[in-house]
Design a protein around this motif. Structure first.
Motif, PDB file in Angstrom:
ATOM      1  N   GLN A   1      10.160  34.680 -44.584  1.00 43.93           N
ATOM      2  CA  GLN A   1      10.157  33.293 -45.071  1.00 43.93           C
ATOM      3  C   GLN A   1       8.758  32.815 -45.376  1.00 43.93           C
ATOM      4  O   GLN A   1       8.508  32.216 -46.413  1.00 43.93           O
TER       5      GLN A   1
ATOM      6  N   VAL B   1      17.599  35.071 -45.393  1.00 44.58           N
ATOM      7  CA  VAL B   1      16.207  35.489 -45.553  1.00 44.58           C
ATOM      8  C   VAL B   1      15.273  34.394 -45.030  1.00 44.58           C
ATOM      9  O   VAL B   1      14.224  34.686 -44.454  1.00 44.58           O
TER      10      VAL B   1
ATOM     11  N   SER C   1      15.521  32.675 -42.506  1.00 42.89           N
ATOM     12  CA  SER C   1      15.395  32.696 -41.051  1.00 42.89           C
ATOM     13  C   SER C   1      14.697  33.960 -40.544  1.00 42.89           C
ATOM     14  O   SER C   1      14.647  34.195 -39.351  1.00 42.89           O
ATOM     15  N   THR C   2      14.141  34.776 -41.439  1.00 39.79           N
ATOM     16  CA  THR C   2      13.451  35.993 -41.042  1.00 39.79           C
ATOM     17  C   THR C   2      11.946  35.813 -41.164  1.00 39.79           C
ATOM     18  O   THR C   2      11.463  34.761 -41.583  1.00 39.79           O
TER      19      THR C   2
END
Length: 64
Positions: free
Chosen positions: A45, A39, A41-42
């Motif tokens: 964040q 999550v 890295s999406t």
């Protein structure tokens, strides 16, 4: 006196506590860790970070 603690340290201590008391299994803790890692890295964040900052700011103002 103010005490500052990283969210990573806080959640790490909580995870160790839950694992030691068998409130959560090693598999579940690993799945939750990996979920959080991915999550981060999406696009979510920034929203999650801003929410945590707002909560920390609110808690700081409540105790002052």
């Amino acid at each position: 006196m103010a005490l500052s603690i990283s969210a990573v340290v806080l959640f790490g201590i909580l995870t160790v506590f839950l694992l030691r008391n068998r409130a959560v299994s090693l598999g579940a803790a690993t799945a939750i860790f990996l979920f959080g890692f991915f999550v981060a890295s999406t696009g979510a964040q920034k929203t999650i970070y801003n929410l945590c900052q707002a909560i920390a700011s609110t808690l700081t103002h409540l105790t002052a």
